[in-house]
Design an enzyme around this catalytic site. Structure first.
Site, PDB file in Angstrom:
ATOM      1  N   HIS A  64       0.675  -1.221  -0.013  1.00 30.96           N
ATOM      2  CA  HIS A  64       0.138   0.086   0.031  1.00 30.96           C
ATOM      3  C   HIS A  64       0.873   1.212   0.104  1.00 30.96           C
ATOM      4  CE1 HIS A  64      -4.085  -1.605   1.236  1.00 30.96           C
ATOM      5  NE2 HIS A  64      -3.569  -2.359   0.556  1.00 30.96           N
ATOM      6  N   HIS A  94      -1.644 -12.553  -1.980  1.00 31.39           N
ATOM      7  CA  HIS A  94      -2.418 -13.172  -1.357  1.00 31.39           C
ATOM      8  C   HIS A  94      -2.260 -14.789  -0.933  1.00 31.39           C
ATOM      9  CE1 HIS A  94      -5.782  -9.936  -2.488  1.00 31.39           C
ATOM     10  NE2 HIS A  94      -4.841  -9.542  -1.733  1.00 31.39           N
TER      11      HIS A  94
HETATM   12 FE1  HEB Z   1      -4.362  -7.520  -0.955  1.00 25.32          FE
HETATM   13  C1  HEB Z   1      -4.941  -8.187   2.313  1.00 25.32           C
HETATM   14  C2  HEB Z   1      -7.697  -6.722  -1.326  1.00 25.32           C
HETATM   15  C3  HEB Z   1      -3.734  -6.937  -4.311  1.00 25.32           C
HETATM   16  C4  HEB Z   1      -1.070  -8.451  -0.560  1.00 25.32           C
HETATM   17  N1  HEB Z   1      -5.835  -7.634   0.402  1.00 25.32           N
HETATM   18  C5  HEB Z   1      -6.054  -7.703   1.667  1.00 25.32           C
HETATM   19  C6  HEB Z   1      -7.244  -7.486   2.058  1.00 25.32           C
HETATM   20  C7  HEB Z   1      -7.921  -7.121   1.028  1.00 25.32           C
HETATM   21  C8  HEB Z   1      -7.098  -7.304  -0.079  1.00 25.32           C
HETATM   22  C9  HEB Z   1      -9.412  -6.685   1.187  1.00 25.32           C
HETATM   23  C10 HEB Z   1      -7.570  -7.796   3.321  1.00 25.32           C
HETATM   24  C11 HEB Z   1      -7.331  -6.530   4.415  1.00 25.32           C
HETATM   25  C12 HEB Z   1      -7.867  -6.822   5.858  1.00 25.32           C
HETATM   26  O1  HEB Z   1      -6.804  -6.886   6.822  1.00 25.32           O
HETATM   27  O2  HEB Z   1      -9.095  -6.799   5.947  1.00 25.32           O
HETATM   28  N2  HEB Z   1      -5.368  -6.711  -2.362  1.00 25.32           N
HETATM   29  C13 HEB Z   1      -6.855  -6.389  -2.403  1.00 25.32           C
HETATM   30  C14 HEB Z   1      -7.075  -6.175  -3.675  1.00 25.32           C
HETATM   31  C15 HEB Z   1      -6.021  -6.040  -4.654  1.00 25.32           C
HETATM   32  C16 HEB Z   1      -4.959  -6.637  -3.767  1.00 25.32           C
HETATM   33  C17 HEB Z   1      -8.665  -5.796  -3.989  1.00 25.32           C
HETATM   34  C18 HEB Z   1      -5.988  -5.494  -5.974  1.00 25.32           C
HETATM   35  C19 HEB Z   1      -6.467  -6.653  -6.996  1.00 25.32           C
HETATM   36  N3  HEB Z   1      -2.844  -7.583  -2.163  1.00 25.32           N
HETATM   37  C20 HEB Z   1      -2.763  -7.145  -3.372  1.00 25.32           C
HETATM   38  C21 HEB Z   1      -1.230  -7.130  -3.874  1.00 25.32           C
HETATM   39  C22 HEB Z   1      -0.471  -7.515  -2.847  1.00 25.32           C
HETATM   40  C23 HEB Z   1      -1.327  -7.838  -1.727  1.00 25.32           C
HETATM   41  C24 HEB Z   1      -0.963  -6.656  -5.061  1.00 25.32           C
HETATM   42  C25 HEB Z   1       0.712  -7.611  -2.629  1.00 25.32           C
HETATM   43  C26 HEB Z   1       1.842  -8.215  -3.659  1.00 25.32           C
HETATM   44  N4  HEB Z   1      -3.527  -8.263   0.497  1.00 25.32           N
HETATM   45  C27 HEB Z   1      -2.053  -8.437   0.722  1.00 25.32           C
HETATM   46  C28 HEB Z   1      -1.488  -9.315   1.732  1.00 25.32           C
HETATM   47  C29 HEB Z   1      -2.751  -9.180   2.764  1.00 25.32           C
HETATM   48  C30 HEB Z   1      -3.607  -8.395   1.854  1.00 25.32           C
HETATM   49  C31 HEB Z   1      -0.061  -9.809   2.016  1.00 25.32           C
HETATM   50  C32 HEB Z   1      -2.857  -9.568   4.000  1.00 25.32           C
HETATM   51  C33 HEB Z   1      -2.700  -8.764   5.210  1.00 25.32           C
HETATM   52  C34 HEB Z   1      -2.703  -9.431   6.452  1.00 25.32           C
HETATM   53  O3  HEB Z   1      -2.454 -10.481   6.783  1.00 25.32           O
HETATM   54  O4  HEB Z   1      -2.736  -8.568   7.278  1.00 25.32           O
END
Ligand code: HEB
Length: 726
Positions: free
Chosen positions: A97, A266
């Site tokens: 982020h 993921h």
């Molecule tokens: Fe992620 C977590 C959505 C892309 C790495 N994610 C997460 C959550 C959500 C999301 C709703 C839960 C938060 C809480 O704590 O409740 N993603 C999402 C979307 C997109 C994404 C709608 C566009 C398609 N991711 C992404 C990427 C990466 C990531 C590109 C890197 C390479 N995530 C992640 C991790 C986690 C999440 C390592 C777990 C955190 C903890 O364990 O605390």
């Protein structure tokens, strides 16, 4: 589909928006107005001007820091217990982020200054509970002090998390220096409510054509990319795929990178939606003073651990959320899914008839097993035909997936750092990557070569304006937001830059051909800058000022092969006030576009003013247009622009009221047309602050100051991308 710096072209009835849209003051009118202390050029940065982060980083005990980060991952704290006893997932999300706010259109956003510490990012709904992640890192930040910035720490923590859980890592480059105030120059949108608020207008409903405003790269205010529950909360995975493609593209990711990143990310951690989301209190920026900068206090149960509410979605994606594995694609592709609701009421997808062994441990009770889940955005990787093909390929070829994830993660987290020379530390990968815009090292030309070229190019039959314009065109693409562009590399002679309208391709190629012919031992990049610099020097001399305009050689020449033409497209100016150029009228006022460009170049108000006034009289306008050329001795570096602009005997009339872009200056009797001007010119007489600066340059006794200030600002722009010099 050029990348507009700010604002879309106007179609139909004019809708005007302000350059910055909704700002922190609009979101949190009651927050402490610290900017009162920043008046008169005082800086909020406690490190002061002498501090050099790169030098401090070089003294960092990098291995010790990594070892401490690794230990922290499994050192669960009672005030924010780690899911599965491991903070890995949380730290990866924090890093993603931090980096994921980057957008190609103006190069702003991203992780390179530690903005996640400040509003609005610290309080975006999508950044929920990342305040805890940052706070968990504090003891380590405190221990290593100035040797590691927060900005670097966010990314390194993500890397160490991936590495420690067995995931593939491509490398790490340090060098992101922290700032100590919220970014002031970035447009995050004009919406008056965050995503999730009933009044937040969903820009994108499933059936609607995608019309995401430039330069934004997130679908709604407060999101990093897309709504996990689907566009506007509608769980339509196909439409979610469409949104994902558009938003990820705006941060320079193609479909393969998008699939690799999402699936790889993921593979770790979980989503949090243990209960009623209305029990969550204010985000950090508006939270109670006693909470000391933490937000989202929750009245659901203990408020943490098994009771955590973040996105509202509940569960992990895979059965092994603290180890790198192949399980994400296996579970995504092998099971059918049904739409269910989390305990917080969020829409999410659950495997039908999930086998016991494919279920995940409960995050705070290893003896309990719970179903895994997919968000609507994850389902996009299964149902969208293009994503599906990539997902299946990655499932068949795990090595390809690992490589794609590692490279995409490295790009995600380093995209806004500019060229590789800016990376620090022992884990900088050897391999050159095309998105780093590589430039071969240059050599410093001899004084004799410099002098010889100067003499020849000034004698080659071009006007001062031609040479100045070419150097300006080359250097002024620089943007300090992501450190891309600039004169180094001489990419102005390559696609796509040589064809940009603002660069007047035909004229440009004539000047470039001559420069090539005469450059001798100089690199093309050096020769382009030197040609403009020599012309400025001549223009000053012709105006009676014997000044030396500094030139620092040593630039290299990039190749077309190592230039990703598509990724340079967003650097094309839709407006360049310094050349009095406007490609198409924008929703943002033309003078605000000048401000935006000046800000990307890192110019101060006086620097912007003196440069613009000087460039006008030198004859650097696009197509040599007459607007703003308030002089009868074009080509000499005089303060005529300011003197004539501020002349009380001139009055201005707009040419076409509906366009409101061009003006004619008449004598008071209204009989004689004296000058032509654009909004970009007249703003220096109309805005009180700019007028005050223009007055300084118009005053008797400041003729030489004008020349010196122009030369200094010119040199700053020419050298803006010289990271090779320290
Ligand atoms: Fe992620 C977590 C959505 C892309 C790495 N994610 C997460 C959550 C959500 C999301 C709703 C839960 C938060 C809480 O704590 O409740 N993603 C999402 C979307 C997109 C994404 C709608 C566009 C398609 N991711 C992404 C990427 C990466 C990531 C590109 C890197 C390479 N995530 C992640 C991790 C986690 C999440 C390592 C777990 C955190 C903890 O364990 O605390």
């Amino acid at each position: 589909k050029t990348g507009e710096m700010s604002g879309c072209p106007v179609n139909g009835p004019t809708t005007v928006r302000s350059l910055l849209g909704r700002t922190n003051k609009d979101w949190w009118p009651d927050s402490l107005p610290l900017e009162v202390l920043n008046q008169g050029g005082t800086s909020p940065d406690p490190m002061g001007n002498e501090f050099n982060y790169a030098e401090a980083f070089k003294q960092l005990d990098y291995d010790a820091l990594k070892a401490d980060l690794k230990a922290l991952l499994t050192d669960s704290q009672p005030w924010w217990p780690a899911d599965y006893g491991n903070y890995g997932g949380l730290f990866i999300r924090m890093a993603w982020h931090a980096a994921g706010t980057y957008r190609t259109a103006d190069g702003r956003g991203g992780s390179n200054s530690g903005q996640q510490r400040f509003a609005p990012l610290n309080s975006w709904p999508d950044n929920g509970n990342l305040d805890k992640a940052r706070r968990l890192l504090w003891p380590i930040k405190q221990k290593y002090g100035k040797h590691i910035s927060w900005a670097d720490l966010f990314i390194l923590a993500g890397n160490v998390a991936i590495e420690s859980m067995g995931g593939p890592v491509f490398g790490f480059g340090g060098g992101r220096a922290d700032v100590f105030e919220p970014e002031k120059d970035i447009y995050w949108g004009s919406e008056e409510q965050f995503v999730g608020h009933p009044d937040n207008k969903t820009r994108i409903l499933p059936e609607e054509e995608l019309e995401l405003e430039q330069p934004l790269a997130a679908i709604q205010m407060g999101l990093i990319y897309v709504n996990p529950e689907g566009p506007g909360g509608v769980p339509d995975a196909l439409q979610s795929a469409r949104d994902m493609k558009e938003t990820f593209k705006r941060m320079a990711m193609n479909s393969e990178e998008t699939v690799a990143l999402t699936a790889g990310g993921h593979t770790f951690g979980k989503a949090h939606g243990a209960g009623d989301p209305t029990l969550i209190d204010e985000a950090p920026e508006g939270a109670d003073i006693a909470l000391q900068g933490l937000g989202w206090a929750s009245a659901h149960g203990t408020g943490f651990g098994e009771h955590t509410i973040t996105s509202g979605i509940e569960g992990s994606w895979v059965n092994t959320p603290t180890e790198w594995s192949e399980n994400y694609f296996r579970l995504l592709l092998d099971y059918d899914y049904e739409l269910v609701r989390s305990p917080a009421g969020a829409k999410q997808w659950q495997p039908i008839n999930q086998k016991e062994e494919d279920m995940a441990p409960a995050a705070h009770d290893p003896n309990k097993r719970v179903p895994t889940m997919m968000t609507t955005a994850d389902m996009a990787l299964k149902v969208d035909p293009e994503f599906r093909e990539i997902s299946e390929r990655f499932r068949r070829d795990h090595e390809a997936f690992k490589d794609a994830f590692a490279r995409a993660w490295f790009k995600l987290t380093h995209r806004d750092m500019g060229p590789k020379v800016r990376y620090l530390g022992p884990e900088v990968p050897e391999e050159d990557l095309i998105w780093q815009d590589p430039i071969p090292a240059g050599t410093t030309p001899s004084d004799a070569d410099v002098a010889a070229f100067k003499a020849k190019i000034l004698d080659a039959g071009f006007t001062v304006g031609h040479l100045v314009k070419t150097a300006w065109a080359s250097a002024s693409t620089y943007r300090r937001s992501d450190h891309r562009g600039g004169a180094n590399g001489a990419r102005i002679r390559l696609e796509p830059q040589r064809g940009w309208k603002v660069n007047e391709p035909e004229e440009l190629s004539a000047v470039l051909a001559k420069i090539e012919e005469l450059r001798g031992n100089l690199s093309v990049a050096d020769a382009i800058v030197l040609a403009g610099t020599a012309a400025v020097e001549k223009a000053a001399k012709d105006a009676g000022f014997d000044v030396e305009v500094p030139f620092t050689g040593g630039r290299g020449d990039a190749t077309q092969e190592w230039t990703d033409a598509e990724s340079f497209e967003p650097l094309e100016p839709v407006a360049d006030g310094f050349r009095n150029f406007l490609k198409t009228k924008q929703t943002v006022k033309t003078e605000e576009l000048l401000l935006d460009r000046a800000s990307l170049l890192g110019l101060s108000v006086p620097e912007m003013t003196v440069l613009l006034g000087g460039l006008r009289v030198l004859g650097a306008n696009y197509k040599d247009a007459p607007e703003g050329v308030f002089t009868d001795r074009k080509g000499q570096l005089t303060n005529d622009f300011f003197v004539n602009l501020l002349n009380n005997d001139t009055f201005w009339k707009v040419v076409d009221t509906s366009a409101d872009e061009e003006f004619i200056g008449y004598d008071r009797a209204g009989k004689h047309e004296r000058w032509k001007a654009t909004r970009t010119d007249l703003i220096f007489g109309s805005n009180s602050q700019l007028r005050a600066v223009a007055e300084v340059y118009a005053e008797r006794g400041h003729e030489e100051k004008f020349v010196r200030d122009f030369v200094a600002a010119w040199t700053k722009v020419m050298n803006a991308d010289r990271f090779d010099l320290t």
